[in-house]
Design an enzyme around this catalytic site. Structure first.
Site: not given
Length: 202
Positions: A124, A191, A194
């Site tokens: 929005h 984040r 591996k």
């Protein structure tokens, strides 16, 4: 005129789009009217062996595409919404219980979405403080989930994100930027945790 030609004509004529939108969409409920939902099997594209459970909320007006590939499943109590952008799902993909998918979203083949996931390409608008947020409309940025991806339970995939092939999104992650192929991500915001390396086989 073919379906794509009709869709393009509606997109190019704001007035026609407003009239058709009123006829197709219940403005209060923000979903297709009951008579449009009755016709959905005629305009949705579902591959052989695919299944959408009866409890799924299919907010799929005919002026956008909904495609479900061969052998793919949309599990109970999910919501599929293509009112502001196409939703295209590949072959042998599973959309888990209580998922919400708001287009434009493209999901590849052999993808597993666990339970309670939100994949949304919609935001929005809110920047103008002189106007109510519900007066400012919406913006979309397409989401792409490549083939062979696993998304854990309760993850959120935000607008504009691309998730690369054979990647994994940990449960509860909030993904707000692209995920490279063969990568495990987790956390809020997500984040890299591996790199996923192929196992060498004799």
């Amino acid at each position: 005129m073919d379906k794509e030609g009709i869709r393009n004509r509606m997109k190019d004529s704001p007035r026609l789009k407003r009239v058709l939108d009123w006829l197709v969409m219940n403005q209060r409920d923000a979903r297709p009217r009951w008579y449009v939902r009755l016709l959905a099997p005629l305009y949705q594209q579902r591959g052989r062996g695919s299944k959408v459970y009866a409890s799924v909320r299919m907010d799929t007006p005919p002026y956008r595409r909904f495609v479900l590939g061969r052998g793919s499943v949309v599990e109970s109590y999910s919501c599929i919404n293509n009112a502001v952008g196409d939703v295209v799902i590949g072959d042998h993909t599973r959309v888990g219980l209580h998922n919400t998918i708001i287009g434009p979203v493209t999901i590849g083949s052999h993808v597993n979405l666990a339970q309670g996931i939100t994949v949304t390409a919609l935001n929005h608008n809110f920047a103008d403080a002189a106007l109510r947020i519900d007066q400012q409309g919406v913006a979309t940025r397409p989401v792409v989930i490549a083939d062979d991806v696993w998304v854990g339970a309760n993850a959120v995939i935000l607008p504009g994100v691309t998730i690369g092939r054979h990647s994994v999104v940990a449960a509860g992650a909030v993904v707000c930027r692209d995920v490279p192929p063969y990568t495990l991500v987790g956390g809020v915001p997500a984040r890299e945790l591996k790199q996923l390396k192929p196992t060498l086989r004799p």
